[in-house]
Write a protein that holds these residues in place. Structure first.
Motif, PDB file in Angstrom:
ATOM      1  N   LEU A 153       0.936  -1.163   0.037  1.00 17.90           N
ATOM      2  CA  LEU A 153       0.014   0.037  -0.054  1.00 17.90           C
ATOM      3  C   LEU A 153       0.886   1.237  -0.092  1.00 17.90           C
ATOM      4  CD1 LEU A 153      -2.867  -1.064   2.694  1.00 17.90           C
ATOM      5  CD2 LEU A 153      -2.964  -0.658   0.068  1.00 17.90           C
ATOM      6  N   LEU A 154       2.070   1.227   0.851  1.00 15.38           N
ATOM      7  CA  LEU A 154       2.904   2.392   0.946  1.00 15.38           C
ATOM      8  C   LEU A 154       3.582   2.666  -0.472  1.00 15.38           C
ATOM      9  CD1 LEU A 154       4.492   1.998   4.277  1.00 15.38           C
ATOM     10  CD2 LEU A 154       2.796   3.508   3.835  1.00 15.38           C
ATOM     11  N   HIS A 155       3.905   1.601  -1.129  1.00 17.18           N
ATOM     12  CA  HIS A 155       4.515   1.614  -2.462  1.00 17.18           C
ATOM     13  C   HIS A 155       3.698   2.107  -3.527  1.00 17.18           C
ATOM     14  CE1 HIS A 155       8.362   0.136  -0.618  1.00 17.18           C
ATOM     15  NE2 HIS A 155       8.877   0.588  -1.632  1.00 17.18           N
ATOM     16  N   GLY A 156       2.289   1.529  -3.348  1.00 21.34           N
ATOM     17  CA  GLY A 156       1.047   1.917  -4.397  1.00 21.34           C
ATOM     18  C   GLY A 156       0.919   3.268  -4.363  1.00 21.34           C
ATOM     19  N   ALA A 157       0.981   4.120  -3.218  1.00 27.29           N
ATOM     20  CA  ALA A 157       0.878   5.418  -3.179  1.00 27.29           C
ATOM     21  C   ALA A 157       1.918   6.281  -3.894  1.00 27.29           C
ATOM     22  CB  ALA A 157       1.175   6.059  -1.782  1.00 27.29           C
ATOM     23  N   ARG A 158       3.027   5.642  -4.050  1.00 29.11           N
ATOM     24  CA  ARG A 158       4.126   6.347  -5.009  1.00 29.11           C
ATOM     25  C   ARG A 158       3.739   5.958  -6.772  1.00 29.11           C
ATOM     26  NH1 ARG A 158      10.200   4.415  -4.101  1.00 29.11           N
ATOM     27  NH2 ARG A 158       9.835   5.898  -2.365  1.00 29.11           N
ATOM     28  N   PHE A 159       3.265   4.957  -6.884  1.00 30.62           N
ATOM     29  CA  PHE A 159       2.720   4.725  -8.429  1.00 30.62           C
ATOM     30  C   PHE A 159       1.681   5.578  -8.447  1.00 30.62           C
ATOM     31  CE2 PHE A 159       5.523   0.806  -7.495  1.00 30.62           C
ATOM     32  CZ  PHE A 159       6.046   0.846  -8.899  1.00 30.62           C
ATOM     33  N   SER A 160       0.573   5.404  -7.853  1.00 26.09           N
ATOM     34  CA  SER A 160      -0.712   6.362  -7.828  1.00 26.09           C
ATOM     35  C   SER A 160      -0.331   7.807  -8.061  1.00 26.09           C
ATOM     36  CB  SER A 160      -1.560   6.133  -6.920  1.00 26.09           C
ATOM     37  OG  SER A 160      -1.992   4.858  -6.783  1.00 26.09           O
TER      38      SER A 160
ATOM     39  N   THR B  32       3.698  -5.480  -9.775  1.00 25.19           N
ATOM     40  CA  THR B  32       3.957  -3.863  -9.523  1.00 25.19           C
ATOM     41  C   THR B  32       2.673  -3.687  -8.401  1.00 25.19           C
ATOM     42  OG1 THR B  32       4.465  -3.400 -11.670  1.00 25.19           O
ATOM     43  CG2 THR B  32       3.746  -1.465 -10.247  1.00 25.19           C
ATOM     44  N   PRO B  33       3.344  -3.055  -7.493  1.00 27.81           N
ATOM     45  CA  PRO B  33       2.212  -2.698  -6.209  1.00 27.81           C
ATOM     46  C   PRO B  33       1.325  -1.494  -6.392  1.00 27.81           C
ATOM     47  CG  PRO B  33       4.517  -1.855  -5.564  1.00 27.81           C
ATOM     48  CD  PRO B  33       4.592  -2.754  -6.679  1.00 27.81           C
ATOM     49  N   GLU B  34       0.587  -1.522  -7.379  1.00 27.92           N
ATOM     50  CA  GLU B  34      -0.374  -0.326  -7.798  1.00 27.92           C
ATOM     51  C   GLU B  34      -1.485  -0.732  -7.377  1.00 27.92           C
ATOM     52  OE1 GLU B  34      -3.096   1.927  -9.679  1.00 27.92           O
ATOM     53  OE2 GLU B  34      -2.743  -0.028 -10.583  1.00 27.92           O
ATOM     54  N   TRP B  35      -2.434   0.183  -6.687  1.00 26.24           N
ATOM     55  CA  TRP B  35      -3.535  -0.073  -6.173  1.00 26.24           C
ATOM     56  C   TRP B  35      -4.560  -0.721  -6.978  1.00 26.24           C
ATOM     57  CZ3 TRP B  35      -3.641   5.411  -3.798  1.00 26.24           C
ATOM     58  CH2 TRP B  35      -2.809   5.551  -2.702  1.00 26.24           C
TER      59      TRP B  35
ATOM     60  N   VAL C  74      -7.210  -7.695   1.617  1.00 25.42           N
ATOM     61  CA  VAL C  74      -6.733  -7.668   0.387  1.00 25.42           C
ATOM     62  C   VAL C  74      -7.538  -6.853  -0.762  1.00 25.42           C
ATOM     63  CG1 VAL C  74      -5.379  -9.872   0.677  1.00 25.42           C
ATOM     64  CG2 VAL C  74      -7.510 -10.106  -0.578  1.00 25.42           C
ATOM     65  N   VAL C  75      -8.778  -6.829  -0.754  1.00 22.43           N
ATOM     66  CA  VAL C  75      -9.509  -6.135  -1.560  1.00 22.43           C
ATOM     67  C   VAL C  75      -9.964  -4.592  -0.598  1.00 22.43           C
ATOM     68  CG1 VAL C  75     -11.701  -5.783  -2.858  1.00 22.43           C
ATOM     69  CG2 VAL C  75     -10.484  -8.099  -2.638  1.00 22.43           C
ATOM     70  N   THR C  76     -10.291  -4.601   0.401  1.00 14.74           N
ATOM     71  CA  THR C  76     -11.030  -3.553   1.130  1.00 14.74           C
ATOM     72  C   THR C  76      -9.711  -2.457   1.297  1.00 14.74           C
ATOM     73  OG1 THR C  76     -12.387  -4.921   2.404  1.00 14.74           O
ATOM     74  CG2 THR C  76     -12.037  -2.602   3.171  1.00 14.74           C
ATOM     75  N   LEU C  77      -8.535  -2.954   1.633  1.00 10.88           N
ATOM     76  CA  LEU C  77      -7.435  -1.915   2.072  1.00 10.88           C
ATOM     77  C   LEU C  77      -7.049  -0.930   0.617  1.00 10.88           C
ATOM     78  CD1 LEU C  77      -5.247  -3.856   4.572  1.00 10.88           C
ATOM     79  CD2 LEU C  77      -7.019  -2.273   5.012  1.00 10.88           C
ATOM     80  N   PRO C  78      -6.661  -1.902  -0.429  1.00  7.10           N
ATOM     81  CA  PRO C  78      -6.369  -0.992  -1.604  1.00  7.10           C
ATOM     82  C   PRO C  78      -7.549   0.149  -2.062  1.00  7.10           C
ATOM     83  CG  PRO C  78      -5.894  -3.159  -1.963  1.00  7.10           C
ATOM     84  CD  PRO C  78      -6.613  -3.261  -0.614  1.00  7.10           C
ATOM     85  N   GLY C  79      -8.795  -0.476  -1.990  1.00  8.65           N
ATOM     86  CA  GLY C  79     -10.142   0.203  -2.166  1.00  8.65           C
ATOM     87  C   GLY C  79     -10.112   1.370  -1.339  1.00  8.65           C
ATOM     88  N   VAL C  80      -9.950   1.201  -0.054  1.00 11.72           N
ATOM     89  CA  VAL C  80     -10.025   2.413   0.969  1.00 11.72           C
ATOM     90  C   VAL C  80      -8.997   3.404   0.604  1.00 11.72           C
ATOM     91  CG1 VAL C  80      -9.969   3.264   3.348  1.00 11.72           C
ATOM     92  CG2 VAL C  80     -11.114   0.996   2.770  1.00 11.72           C
TER      93      VAL C  80
END
Length: 302
Positions: free
Chosen positions: A95-102, A249-252, A269-275
């Motif tokens: 999730l932390l690295h997904g913020a970077r990609f987003s 790739t850890p993209e949301w 695993v679904v709720t946290l990226p969606g939130v």
């Protein structure tokens, strides 16, 4: 006595607040916008410091700890505070690295879409009627297609990848900047300061970029803020459909796609990226509303 008062009034100038201070005083009247700004700033810091904050490599697999629940659920462990995914990868790190990609997607898309859209909009605003008509009809044709469907078609042509997804989203969002810039230019062209600059001998490029463009930036900045959230949503949607960032790739959006078959067994695993997507987009939209109120004099509170 009156002469002395007049002299003092003339020698001591009245201080006027700077533009930045005036903007902030208007912006902070909208509490939702201020909260959105703080949340947005927090996500930016998280994206920058993801390598330091993340406890594990986002692609590292811990096979002995697959689908471990978050720490607050029975069976959870502090070793993985937000649990793990089906391959045993730490959800917090991803999730932390997904913020970077987003945020990378949002920045690139807004810069590309705004740069091209502003340029084309300026040309349309100053061009002869026939060229203006051609440009705007092309923009209308692009806007006639559903944005996500058009982006999906472009990615299918270019090939599924994060870079191609950003290019497609930027092309889809560009007509909004073209129409907004053109409308602002047409509104400014007939004003006295533009006529005076033209009479003074200012060339076309100077009129476009020095005289008119700075006075059109208010609505464009608001559009850029709102486009940022749209870019994140579209990138997540393309990733969910398998046409954006590719595993691991850890993209949301990609995280959602990988976890959709486990939605009933492992909700996190679904709720946290969606939130994460929800909170980020909501914060940006709130901030965009505050920017609109602060930059549009008609909306400022008296």
């Amino acid at each position: 006595m009156s002469d002395a008062s007049t002299t003092i009034a003339r020698t001591v100038p009245t201080r006027r607040p700077g533009r930045l201070k005036d903007f902030w005083s208007s912006f902070r009247e909208n509490r939702g916008a201020v909260i959105g700004l703080y949340v947005f700033a927090a996500f930016v810091l998280i994206a920058i410091g993801a390598d330091i904050l993340a406890p594990y490599d986002p692609t590292a697999q811990h096979r002995a700890f697959t689908l471990v629940p978050p720490v607050w659920q029975d069976g959870g462990t502090w070793q993985f505070p937000l649990g793990t995914d089906p391959l045993g990868r730490d959800m917090l790190s991803r999730l932390l690295h997904g913020a970077r990609f987003s945020f990378f997607v949002g920045i690139v898309v807004v810069v590309v879409a705004a740069s091209g859209g502003i340029m084309i909009g300026l040309i349309a605003g100053f061009a002869p009627r026939w060229l203006d008509t051609i440009i705007m009809r092309i923009m209308d044709i692009i806007l006639a297609f559903p944005s996500l469907l058009l982006a999906l078609a472009l990615v299918a042509i270019l090939g599924p990848s994060l870079i191609n997804a950003m290019i497609a989203i930027a092309l889809v969002l560009q007509p909004h900047y073209v129409r907004l810039t053109r409308a602002s230019v047409l509104n400014e062209r007939g004003k006295d300061y533009v006529v005076s600059a033209r009479v003074a001998g200012a060339g076309l490029l100077r009129l476009m970029f020095i005289t008119v463009l700075p006075n059109c930036l208010g609505p464009i900045i608001v559009q850029a803020a709102l486009s940022f959230s749209t870019a994140i949503l579209d990138a997540a949607a393309l990733g969910f459909l398998g046409m954006g960032a590719q595993p691991p790739t850890p993209e949301w959006g990609t995280m959602l796609a990988e976890a959709r078959e486990f939605i009933l067994r492992a909700w996190w695993v679904v709720t946290l990226p969606g939130v994460a997507i929800l909170v980020t987009v909501l914060a940006i939209n709130l901030m965009g509303d505050g920017l609109r109120d602060a930059l549009d004099p008609k909306l400022k509170r008296s």
